[in-house]
Design an enzyme around this catalytic site. Structure first.
Site, short mmCIF file in Angstrom:
data_model
loop_
_atom_site.label_atom_id
_atom_site.label_comp_id
_atom_site.label_asym_id
_atom_site.label_seq_id
_atom_site.Cartn_x
_atom_site.Cartn_y
_atom_site.Cartn_z
N CYS A 149 0.84 -1.21 0.00
CA CYS A 149 0.00 0.00 0.00
C CYS A 149 0.87 1.26 0.00
CB CYS A 149 -0.93 -0.01 1.21
SG CYS A 149 -1.93 1.47 1.34
N CYS A 201 -0.48 4.10 2.26
CA CYS A 201 -0.27 3.88 3.70
C CYS A 201 1.19 4.09 4.09
CB CYS A 201 -0.65 2.46 4.11
SG CYS A 201 -2.11 1.81 3.35
N ASP A 202 2.12 3.60 3.26
CA ASP A 202 3.52 3.48 3.70
C ASP A 202 4.52 4.36 2.95
OD1 ASP A 202 2.66 1.54 5.50
OD2 ASP A 202 2.91 -0.07 4.05
#
Ligand code: NAP
Length: 307
Positions: free
Chosen positions: A133, A136-137
């Protein structure tokens, strides 16, 4: 136990649209979602191909808006993972780890999850440099060098997004041709921070406490070499989230749910919409369309069987 007119399993684009249509039709509607509403779209940075948003719309934003819209008309949302479904005379029982729910009809809309590479080191280093992701990261990789695995739309779109943070993004693809749509290919090829390694797979992901590098294997010659990197982002497609209905409805060989032209599965009263369904085109707009279609099919089913 309350008997719902319909229980929708999964809160991505298809499930939330089905919920909107079902609750506007005044059906008592419960949506079960295991994580956060929006499904894959909530993990996408910018959605550029949903009609009506010429500048694009942020994935988390459109997810929240769809959730609000379904709730506004009465959809109940409970955060539970469906574990199994049992037929009970004319209704169905949906079991979760905590409790069970009863419904006259069901819409399966649990989508698909990221496919894993299956390379040694991948599991151990997930969350420590291995990610699925970018939204997200990505920010953890500021001024770092990373690799992206895959040659489809996700790999290109997320690879481009990751150049906001990383100094270099190397796309590793197992063939010499990309599967991604031409517009995303063009953008990726023109991005000065993106490089490609063709005909190559990742054999091992190496690192002690975090990712330090990968071992690459040339697909044709079998030649192996070490490649230093700080992160590995894997975008190699999806696996359907259909384990909980295996043996209950018919699945194809890849685990996707088979449906007829009205999105009904092999069990009367159980419908499927979106990426969990065999033949779905895997686009947000199509998932929403299928959610609408499934909700209309549920209405017809309820009228015929429950009056
Ligand atoms: P995808 O289209 O299935 O592409 C997966 C890519 O990963 C392919 O290039 C494939 O290689 C490669 N791959 C598969 N298994 C692999 C393995 N074990 N090792 C190494 N490489 C592997 O998946 P996706 O990119 O996630 O897209 C899924 C769907 O969502 C598609 O229909 C796509 O169009 C859609 N999508 C659309 C957008 C958009 O419209 N902006 C954005 C994201 C996703 P091969 O090419 O050799 O098979």
């Amino acid at each position: 136990m309350k008997l719902y007119d319909t229980v929708i399993i999964g809160g991505g684009g298809s499930g939330l649209t089905a919920a909107l249509y079902a609750s506007r039709a005044r059906l008592s509607t419960l949506l079960l979602e295991k994580l956060t509403p929006g499904g894959q779209i909530a993990l996408t940075d910018l959605v550029e191909n949903y009609p009506g948003f010429p500048e694009g719309v942020l994935g988390p934003e459109i997810s929240q808006r769809m959730e609000q819209q379904a709730k506004r008309y009465g959809t109940e949302i409970i955060y539970r993972e469906a574990k199994s479904i049992v037929r009970k005379d004319k209704s169905f029982e949906i079991n979760t780890a905590k409790e069970s729910f009863e419904a006259k009809s069901i819409i399966l809309a649990s989508g698909a999850s990221f496919r894993m590479l299956g390379a040694p080191g991948e599991k151990e280093l997930t969350g420590r440099g291995v990610s699925y992701c970018a939204t997200c990261d990505g920010a953890f990789f500021n001024n770092k060098e990373i690799v992206v695995v895959g040659g489809g739309d996700s790999a290109m779109q997320e690879g481009i997004f990751l150049t906001r943070f990383a100094t270099k993004v190397t796309v590793i693809h197992r063939r010499d041709k990309l599967r991604a749509s031409p517009i995303l290919q063009e953008r990726a090829r023109q991005n000065p921070k993106i490089e490609f390694i063709w005909n190559t797979v990742i054999e091992t992901i190496e690192g002690d406490k975090k990712v330090e590098g990968v071992v690459l294997k040339q697909a044709e010659t079998g030649e192996k070499k070490k490649f230093k990197t700080d992160g590995v982002f894997v975008f190699i497609g999806h696996e359907p989230n259909s384990k909980f209905v295996k043996g209950f409805v018919d699945l194809n060989e890849q685990g996707y749910v088979k449906t007829d032209a009205h999105l009904q599965t092999s069990v009367a009263g159980v419908f499927a919409a979106g990426e969990i369904r065999e033949g779905a085109v895997k686009q947000l707009v199509a998932a929403c369309g299928e959610g609408c279609e499934a909700a209309l099919a549920v209405q017809a089913y309820l009228e015929e069987h429950f009056g």
